[in-house]
Design a protein around this motif. Structure first.
Motif, PDB file in Angstrom:
ATOM      1  N   GLY A 295       3.903  -3.417 -42.380  1.00  0.00           N
ATOM      2  CA  GLY A 295       4.178  -1.875 -41.949  1.00  0.00           C
ATOM      3  C   GLY A 295       5.559  -1.729 -42.830  1.00  0.00           C
TER       4      GLY A 295
ATOM      5  N   SER B 271       2.171  -0.456 -45.678  1.00  0.00           N
ATOM      6  CA  SER B 271       0.397   0.380 -45.890  1.00  0.00           C
ATOM      7  C   SER B 271      -0.487  -2.061 -45.663  1.00  0.00           C
TER       8      SER B 271
ATOM      9  N   GLU C 184      -2.310  -1.976 -48.258  1.00  0.00           N
ATOM     10  CA  GLU C 184      -3.364  -1.804 -49.638  1.00  0.00           C
ATOM     11  C   GLU C 184      -1.839  -3.125 -50.222  1.00  0.00           C
ATOM     12  N   LYS C 185      -0.980  -2.597 -49.931  1.00  0.00           N
ATOM     13  CA  LYS C 185       0.614  -3.070 -50.595  1.00  0.00           C
ATOM     14  C   LYS C 185       1.016  -4.832 -50.291  1.00  0.00           C
TER      15      LYS C 185
END
Length: 264
Positions: A234, A239, A241-242
């Motif tokens: 985080g 995220s 995904e990133k």
């Protein structure tokens, strides 16, 4: 999300059956996790033989592999991806890779790991799974291989199958659409098997005067360890995904292929 009992592989679990969003589940028999494979005996283990494992990813250090080399099924590929290589090269073997040595010495354990230091060390290790180059390379390989049908049934593991392996399972399941509760449940599910496997060592440690809290902090997994890695994701990426795209360098088309292959 099922444990496989009565095998020669410690802490073997099939991630198949894990519930995902939209009423889907993980396909069975394609992605498995475990502890080290030094006792694997397919001749005496029809359960594992029937899995038809074709790819094995070993997350352990050079020292761990040297002391307990994997027994690899005939025809299977073994890919070595040392998650902790950067930690080791910094001059100190991480606690996750020397559990047995530490539990053999209660005095050393108290000096190094008492008063909450064990939990703090594991938090640091879990953050390194996310941020270190060796961790990123290992988990990139895991996702890339799982996306490739040619990899066949794939098993990934470390020594106990709880920390490095636990983070790998978390990343895979998160990408497939498992919710936070499911991710934590899978992560914590290995505790009974791990504690059973290390029971003689724990008993010897406490009988010699060792602090049982230290033993449990080393042997088991707790929510705070996984949360440390999730918080690192985080903080650095925002995220999962990133993290996968930017941190691991896994392109979106590979993630799409992984989802198509593993989610039913």
């Amino acid at each position: 999300m099922t444990a496989t009992s009565s095998t020669t592989v410690a802490n073997l679990r099939d991630l198949g059956g894990t519930p995902l969003s939209g009423g889907r589940t993980v396909r069975r028999g394609l992605v498995l996790r475990s502890g080290q494979l030094d006792r694997l005996d397919l001749g005496a283990d029809p359960v594992v033989a029937a899995l038809g494992i074709r790819t094995i990813i070993d997350f352990r250090t050079d020292v761990e592999r040297g002391e307990h080399p994997d027994r690899v099924p005939e025809g299977a590929r073994l890919l070595v991806q040392d998650v902790l290589a950067d930690k080791v090269s910094s001059g100190r073997l991480p606690v996750a890779a020397q559990l047995k040595d530490i539990l053999a010495d209660p005095i050393r354990a108290e000096e190094q790991l008492g008063a909450g230091r064990a939990e703090a060390l594991f938090g640091d290790i879990y953050r390194s799974f996310v941020s270190s180059a060796s961790g990123q390379a290992a988990y990139r390989t895991l996702l890339t291989e799982l996306a490739d049908p040619e990899s066949g049934p794939l098993l990934f593991h470390c020594t106990a199958g709880k920390d490095r392996t636990g983070w790998g399972a978390t990343v895979v399941l998160a990408l497939l659409g498992a919710d936070e509760e499911t991710l934590m449940a899978e992560y914590l599910s290995v505790n009974p098997a791990v504690r059973q496997a290390f029971a003689p060592m724990i008993e010897g440690f406490t009988a010699a005067g060792g602090n049982p809290d230290i033993a449990l902090a080393l042997i088991g997994v707790v929510p705070g360890y996984l949360q440390a890695a999730l918080d690192e994701v985080g903080t650095r990426y925002g995220s999962m995904e990133k993290y996968v795209r930017e941190g691991l360098g896994v392109p979106d088309e590979t993630v799409d292929a992984l989802r198509a292959r593993l989610a039913a």
